[in-house]
Write a protein that holds these residues in place. Structure first.
Motif, PDB file in Angstrom:
ATOM      1  N   GLN A 110       0.860  -1.186   0.000  1.00  0.00           N
ATOM      2  CA  GLN A 110       0.000   0.000   0.000  1.00  0.00           C
ATOM      3  C   GLN A 110       0.895   1.234   0.000  1.00  0.00           C
ATOM      4  O   GLN A 110       1.469   1.609   1.021  1.00  0.00           O
ATOM      5  N   ALA A 111       1.031   1.824  -1.172  1.00  0.00           N
ATOM      6  CA  ALA A 111       1.953   2.948  -1.334  1.00  0.00           C
ATOM      7  C   ALA A 111       1.485   4.160  -0.532  1.00  0.00           C
ATOM      8  O   ALA A 111       0.283   4.375  -0.333  1.00  0.00           O
ATOM      9  N   ASP A 112       2.454   4.951  -0.075  1.00  0.00           N
ATOM     10  CA  ASP A 112       2.145   6.156   0.707  1.00  0.00           C
ATOM     11  C   ASP A 112       1.604   7.273  -0.176  1.00  0.00           C
ATOM     12  O   ASP A 112       0.839   8.117   0.274  1.00  0.00           O
ATOM     13  N   VAL A 113       2.035   7.274  -1.441  1.00  0.00           N
ATOM     14  CA  VAL A 113       1.659   8.343  -2.374  1.00  0.00           C
ATOM     15  C   VAL A 113       1.145   7.710  -3.668  1.00  0.00           C
ATOM     16  O   VAL A 113       1.719   6.746  -4.165  1.00  0.00           O
TER      17      VAL A 113
ATOM     18  N   LYS B  47       7.791  -2.027   0.111  1.00  0.00           N
ATOM     19  CA  LYS B  47       7.256  -2.364   1.432  1.00  0.00           C
ATOM     20  C   LYS B  47       7.446  -3.855   1.726  1.00  0.00           C
ATOM     21  O   LYS B  47       7.603  -4.666   0.808  1.00  0.00           O
ATOM     22  N   ALA B  48       7.419  -4.206   2.997  1.00  0.00           N
ATOM     23  CA  ALA B  48       7.478  -5.620   3.376  1.00  0.00           C
ATOM     24  C   ALA B  48       6.351  -6.364   2.669  1.00  0.00           C
ATOM     25  O   ALA B  48       5.203  -5.912   2.654  1.00  0.00           O
TER      26      ALA B  48
ATOM     27  N   ASP C  41      -5.652  -7.252   0.890  1.00  0.00           N
ATOM     28  CA  ASP C  41      -5.945  -6.347  -0.227  1.00  0.00           C
ATOM     29  C   ASP C  41      -5.533  -4.916   0.125  1.00  0.00           C
ATOM     30  O   ASP C  41      -5.913  -4.398   1.175  1.00  0.00           O
ATOM     31  N   VAL C  42      -4.764  -4.279  -0.759  1.00  0.00           N
ATOM     32  CA  VAL C  42      -4.445  -2.863  -0.555  1.00  0.00           C
ATOM     33  C   VAL C  42      -5.637  -2.035  -1.035  1.00  0.00           C
ATOM     34  O   VAL C  42      -6.443  -2.490  -1.852  1.00  0.00           O
ATOM     35  N   VAL C  43      -5.746  -0.823  -0.514  1.00  0.00           N
ATOM     36  CA  VAL C  43      -6.894   0.032  -0.826  1.00  0.00           C
ATOM     37  C   VAL C  43      -6.859   0.464  -2.286  1.00  0.00           C
ATOM     38  O   VAL C  43      -7.833   0.313  -3.026  1.00  0.00           O
ATOM     39  N   ALA C  44      -5.731   1.020  -2.697  1.00  0.00           N
ATOM     40  CA  ALA C  44      -5.625   1.568  -4.049  1.00  0.00           C
ATOM     41  C   ALA C  44      -4.190   1.465  -4.550  1.00  0.00           C
ATOM     42  O   ALA C  44      -3.243   1.634  -3.784  1.00  0.00           O
ATOM     43  N   ALA C  45      -4.064   1.164  -5.833  1.00  0.00           N
ATOM     44  CA  ALA C  45      -2.740   1.123  -6.471  1.00  0.00           C
ATOM     45  C   ALA C  45      -2.899   1.453  -7.946  1.00  0.00           C
ATOM     46  O   ALA C  45      -3.622   0.755  -8.667  1.00  0.00           O
TER      47      ALA C  45
END
Length: 339
Positions: A133-136, A146-147, A301-305
């Motif tokens: 989950q990227a910061d930006v 990320k891990a 699941d990441v929120v957005a990418a």
């Protein structure tokens, strides 16, 4: 003289589309595939599209001696595009050793053989999973790694590190890692496409199978994410655009245009689409309502990418040309062609 390129996992979803684009560009292709997650019937589709039947060798790349023997017999290979890997996130959590053996040992054995050559080129199939989950958003290539959330994701991170370390000490090896976002769609001919074995792990084949009536309904995992409609957002790229990016990367290496022995590029459209937006777009191109239900979130699941594609556009000279509806229409056409 034609450049001879090996495509490992060349009968898989992305691999088969890359073989088509390579042959269309005049490359001589040798496919390696162990058929563990693909079908030899895909060869017919490739041949029907291009008019050329590529050489195919059924080979388990986990057998080091078979890899050594292959490169002895194909000593004139100019480069390798490496797809062969296990890729189901959930399965990797349950079978970590299988994933580490299959995804890392095979890469190491190929690199050992390429390292022996006077000049060799490698395109590595990496993934946006390395960013977590990227910061930006959008995500650039300089975003922190990320891990990993799964052994599968970890094999992509470690794979990139292995290639990078090898390129530092190998003047004769040049490599590019392409970090894909979410490949979907099929060739416009509907002769090749995504062919999941068993229950699909990815959204679009599950949508098309539900649309065709093979699945009773589609589960949408989570509608309470901090996105516009509450569902996860991803960057969906047409597999044909993705395949063309591999050809552009290979030409960059062979032409000596690379700035470093090891380079990384994001490959996506630069636009994020939510799960509900994908469903709506599918309903529009297929002219039918899709049976779906909202269920609880899925772990991991990441929120957005979605990608920042500036580097691929400007440095690689590649840009996605097909949009979400193009990809979904081609995926639906492919699904309907299957018996």
């Amino acid at each position: 003289m034609k450049h001879k390129i090996v495509v490992t996992g060349g009968l898989g979803f992305i691999g088969s589309h890359v073989v088509v684009e390579l042959q269309n560009e005049g490359f001589e292709v040798v496919i390696i595939d162990d058929l563990s997650n693909s079908s030899e019937a895909v060869l017919k589709g490739i041949t029907a599209i291009t008019g050329i039947q590529p050489v195919f060798e059924k080979l388990d790349l986990r057998d080091k001696n078979l890899v050594i023997d292959f490169f002895k017999r194909h000593h004139d290979v100019m480069g390798v595009i490496h797809f062969a890997a296990s890729k189901a996130v959930g399965e990797s959590v349950n079978l970590p050793l299988l994933y580490y053996e299959n995804n890392l040992n095979t890469l190491i054995y190929i690199l050992q053989e390429l390292h022996k050559k006077e000049a060799a080129h490698l395109i590595f199939s990496s993934s946006c999973t390395v960013y977590g989950q990227a910061d930006v958003l959008p995500i650039t290539e300089s975003a922190p790694i990320k891990a990993a959330e799964s052994p599968y994701g970890n094999t992509k991170q470690i794979g990139e590190e292995i290639i990078s370390d090898t390129c530092k000490v190998s003047d004769n090896l040049k490599a590019i890692a392409l970090r894909y976002f979410n490949p979907i769609g099929a060739h416009e001919s509907a002769k090749i496409g995504e062919l999941p074995i068993g229950t699909p792990q990815n959204l679009v084949p599950f949508i098309t199978q539900t649309g065709k009536g093979l699945r009773a309904e589609l589960s949408v995992f989570g509608n309470d994410y901090p996105t516009e409609d509450g569902t996860c957002v991803r960057d969906y790229i047409h597999v044909v655009d993705l395949a063309k990016a591999h050809v552009a990367a290979l030409k960059r290496l062979i032409g000596g245009a690379n700035a470093d022995n090891y380079e990384v590029f994001n490959i996506g459209t630069g636009k994020g689409s939510s799960v509900l937006e994908v469903i709506t777009a599918f309903e529009e191109v297929s002219n039918q309502k899709l049976n779906y239900k909202l269920v609880d979130r899925r772990a991991g699941d990441v929120v957005a990418a979605y990608a920042d594609t500036t580097k691929a556009n400007n440095v690689l000279g590649w840009k996605a040309k097909l949009n979400l509806k193009d990809a979904l229409a081609s995926a639906w056409k492919w699904e309907q062609s299957l018996k």
